[in-house]
Design a protein around this motif. Structure first.
Motif, PDB file in Angstrom:
ATOM      1  N   TYR A 141       0.838  -1.230   0.024  1.00 29.97           N
ATOM      2  CA  TYR A 141      -0.033  -0.145   0.047  1.00 29.97           C
ATOM      3  C   TYR A 141       1.002   1.160   0.017  1.00 29.97           C
ATOM      4  O   TYR A 141       0.499   2.220  -0.767  1.00 29.97           O
ATOM      5  CB  TYR A 141      -1.016   0.041   1.254  1.00 29.97           C
ATOM      6  CG  TYR A 141      -2.055  -0.985   1.098  1.00 29.97           C
ATOM      7  CD1 TYR A 141      -3.148  -0.741   0.586  1.00 29.97           C
ATOM      8  CD2 TYR A 141      -1.953  -2.312   1.535  1.00 29.97           C
ATOM      9  CE1 TYR A 141      -4.373  -1.553   0.423  1.00 29.97           C
ATOM     10  CE2 TYR A 141      -2.910  -3.128   1.236  1.00 29.97           C
ATOM     11  CZ  TYR A 141      -4.235  -2.877   0.862  1.00 29.97           C
ATOM     12  OH  TYR A 141      -5.216  -3.639   0.679  1.00 29.97           O
ATOM     13  N   LEU A 142       2.025   1.262   0.873  1.00 32.57           N
ATOM     14  CA  LEU A 142       2.621   2.329   1.022  1.00 32.57           C
ATOM     15  C   LEU A 142       3.524   2.665  -0.435  1.00 32.57           C
ATOM     16  O   LEU A 142       3.597   4.012  -0.758  1.00 32.57           O
ATOM     17  CB  LEU A 142       3.892   2.215   1.887  1.00 32.57           C
ATOM     18  CG  LEU A 142       3.285   1.825   3.286  1.00 32.57           C
ATOM     19  CD1 LEU A 142       4.588   1.731   4.341  1.00 32.57           C
ATOM     20  CD2 LEU A 142       2.526   3.019   3.813  1.00 32.57           C
ATOM     21  N   ILE A 143       3.892   1.797  -1.296  1.00 32.84           N
ATOM     22  CA  ILE A 143       4.383   1.976  -2.486  1.00 32.84           C
ATOM     23  C   ILE A 143       3.413   2.503  -3.413  1.00 32.84           C
ATOM     24  O   ILE A 143       3.774   3.009  -4.632  1.00 32.84           O
ATOM     25  CB  ILE A 143       5.341   1.011  -2.864  1.00 32.84           C
ATOM     26  CG1 ILE A 143       4.502  -0.210  -3.263  1.00 32.84           C
ATOM     27  CG2 ILE A 143       6.537   0.563  -1.988  1.00 32.84           C
ATOM     28  CD1 ILE A 143       5.445  -1.630  -3.754  1.00 32.84           C
ATOM     29  N   SER A 144       1.985   2.170  -3.218  1.00 33.51           N
ATOM     30  CA  SER A 144       1.199   2.274  -4.203  1.00 33.51           C
ATOM     31  C   SER A 144       0.392   3.709  -4.028  1.00 33.51           C
ATOM     32  O   SER A 144      -0.240   4.149  -5.058  1.00 33.51           O
ATOM     33  CB  SER A 144      -0.005   1.127  -4.349  1.00 33.51           C
ATOM     34  OG  SER A 144       0.871   0.167  -4.447  1.00 33.51           O
ATOM     35  N   CYS A 145       0.442   4.157  -2.909  1.00 35.84           N
ATOM     36  CA  CYS A 145      -0.592   5.272  -2.708  1.00 35.84           C
ATOM     37  C   CYS A 145       0.427   6.589  -3.031  1.00 35.84           C
ATOM     38  O   CYS A 145       1.527   6.648  -3.026  1.00 35.84           O
ATOM     39  CB  CYS A 145      -1.053   5.200  -1.274  1.00 35.84           C
ATOM     40  SG  CYS A 145       0.408   5.858  -0.015  1.00 35.84           S
ATOM     41  N   ASP A 146      -0.472   7.714  -2.850  1.00 37.86           N
ATOM     42  CA  ASP A 146       0.180   8.954  -3.315  1.00 37.86           C
ATOM     43  C   ASP A 146       0.542   9.887  -2.060  1.00 37.86           C
ATOM     44  O   ASP A 146       1.446  10.382  -1.910  1.00 37.86           O
ATOM     45  CB  ASP A 146      -0.820  10.142  -4.265  1.00 37.86           C
ATOM     46  CG  ASP A 146      -0.949   9.039  -5.509  1.00 37.86           C
ATOM     47  OD1 ASP A 146      -0.213   9.256  -6.484  1.00 37.86           O
ATOM     48  OD2 ASP A 146      -1.994   8.554  -5.668  1.00 37.86           O
ATOM     49  N   ILE A 147      -0.574   9.523  -1.069  1.00 35.61           N
ATOM     50  CA  ILE A 147      -0.278  10.338   0.043  1.00 35.61           C
ATOM     51  C   ILE A 147      -0.473   9.356   1.242  1.00 35.61           C
ATOM     52  O   ILE A 147      -1.391   8.756   1.457  1.00 35.61           O
ATOM     53  CB  ILE A 147      -1.299  11.523   0.263  1.00 35.61           C
ATOM     54  CG1 ILE A 147      -1.298  12.554  -0.847  1.00 35.61           C
ATOM     55  CG2 ILE A 147      -1.267  12.077   1.675  1.00 35.61           C
ATOM     56  CD1 ILE A 147      -2.304  13.616  -0.934  1.00 35.61           C
ATOM     57  N   PHE A 148       0.580   9.426   2.523  1.00 35.83           N
ATOM     58  CA  PHE A 148       0.227   8.526   3.553  1.00 35.83           C
ATOM     59  C   PHE A 148      -0.159   9.454   4.647  1.00 35.83           C
ATOM     60  O   PHE A 148       0.592  10.617   4.920  1.00 35.83           O
ATOM     61  CB  PHE A 148       1.447   7.705   3.747  1.00 35.83           C
ATOM     62  CG  PHE A 148       1.502   6.759   5.091  1.00 35.83           C
ATOM     63  CD1 PHE A 148       0.521   5.982   5.121  1.00 35.83           C
ATOM     64  CD2 PHE A 148       1.822   7.400   6.193  1.00 35.83           C
ATOM     65  CE1 PHE A 148       0.573   5.048   6.339  1.00 35.83           C
ATOM     66  CE2 PHE A 148       1.632   6.790   7.477  1.00 35.83           C
ATOM     67  CZ  PHE A 148       0.972   5.653   7.284  1.00 35.83           C
TER      68      PHE A 148
END
Length: 355
Positions: free
Chosen positions: A246-253
């Motif tokens: 999820y971290l490598i796929s999202c735009d904003i964490f």
């Protein structure tokens, strides 16, 4: 050195305390020390065995008969293993280790959840490791002698529990994707995150929110999401053994915590190179290089959080800049640094050479 780590369990459920202890035990064993873990067991027993760490089963359930059995069992384990250092990561463990301490070993504790009232009991140890400067200062204000306190900030990069970041397969998230990876607890600020997303969602009709994690307040958050007009764009993903996808796929964490001593997920989000928004509480600013590696907003303020999300989603250049900044200065977030600094605490106590 002969080292025991004592904690409640070694389950693979995203528990930061467990993850820190498993990382330390594995790196210490790989460095040539004799290492054991005492716990009620769990999935990480396999990894510990691979790393050469002995595991002793111990049920520390807080019931009278269980605690009597735990006392007897712990005493037998300590007599068999003959540790130089016992490192307690949770309250029950530090009490057990203190009862039978004598002069046979040095006792170290790590304060992971300083906001819990019972965390003061961690001060029973000879040395108390705080996972951030904020935690150290708080424990000192609460009466732990400063000469007992040491700071070893959390870091996860290079963990034996995970793969290199480039080996994770990205997920086909609907983008722009906003994500959090957190236990489903009120203190993690999920309420404010959902409220902020609902506030901006009409202006960004392609945006989706992904909530990764489990916990006791999940149903409350699901009900909150259902009451919004954008419920179909808020996704509850549950616990994920590979949150890095999820971290490598999202735009904003986003980590909107009300309290958070030094969250491990921030080092993982930084390594993934996503733009990060965190709250100005406890160890979060430290983990984000005091705002150099992520945007900081006040806790419990959904309006401020919404404003920052708008800023990032409205300008591709700003979003790219914060992704780049998150990915800088990662060296200090390594498990190797955590291992070395923890070993230095042990060596000072037992007068071993750390070389």
């Amino acid at each position: 050195m002969r080292i025991i780590h004592i904690l409640n369990h070694v389950q693979e459920i995203g528990n930061g305390i467990v993850n820190v202890a498993v990382d330390l035990a594995c790196l210490q064993a790989k460095s040539g020390h004799e290492v054991a873990v005492i716990s009620a067991g769990g999935e990480y027993e396999t990894l510990l065995n691979i790393c050469g760490v002995k595991h002793y089963q111990l049920d520390q359930t807080r019931k009278p008969i269980s605690m009597i059995k735990a006392v007897i069992r712990y005493r037998a384990i300590a007599a068999e293993f003959q540790p130089d250092i016992v490192h307690a990561h949770m309250m029950t463990g530090v009490i057990l280790a203190r009862i039978f301490k004598g002069h046979n070993y040095a006792l170290v504790s790590t304060v992971h959840n300083e906001f819990q009232r019972a965390s003061l009991l961690m001060g029973l140890a000879d040395r108390v490791i705080a996972v951030s400067m904020a935690v150290r200062d708080s424990m000192a204000r609460r009466g732990i002698p400063e000469n007992k306190l040491r700071v070893v900030c959390n870091g996860t990069l290079g963990s034996p529990r995970t793969y290199p970041i480039q080996d994770y397969q990205p997920l086909p998230l609907q983008r722009p994707a906003i994500a959090t990876v957190a236990g489903m607890y009120q203190r993690k600020g999920i309420t404010e995150l959902i409220a902020a997303f609902a506030q901006i969602a009409s202006d960004f009709p392609q945006a989706h929110l992904y909530l990764v994690g489990n916990g006791p307040d999940k149903q409350l958050f699901e009900a909150q999401a259902q009451a919004t007009s954008v419920k179909e764009r808020i996704h509850f993903e549950g616990f994920q053994p590979q949150p890095q996808r999820y971290l490598i796929s999202c735009d904003i964490f986003v980590l909107a915590s009300h309290r958070d001593p030094c969250p491990l997920v921030l080092s993982e989000a930084r390594e993934a190179g996503t733009a990060i928004v965190g709250t100005q509480v406890d160890g979060i600013p430290e983990a984000l290089d005091n705002g150099q590696a992520g945007l900081l907003v006040p806790a419990k303020d959904s309006n401020a959080l919404a404003g920052v999300l708008v800023q990032l989603l409205s300008n591709a250049d700003i979003l790219h800049e914060w992704k780049h900044r998150a990915n800088q200065n990662l060296e200090w977030l390594s498990v190797t640094r955590v291992h070395q600094e923890t070993l230095a605490v042990y060596c000072q106590l037992q007068q071993f050479s750390c070389i």
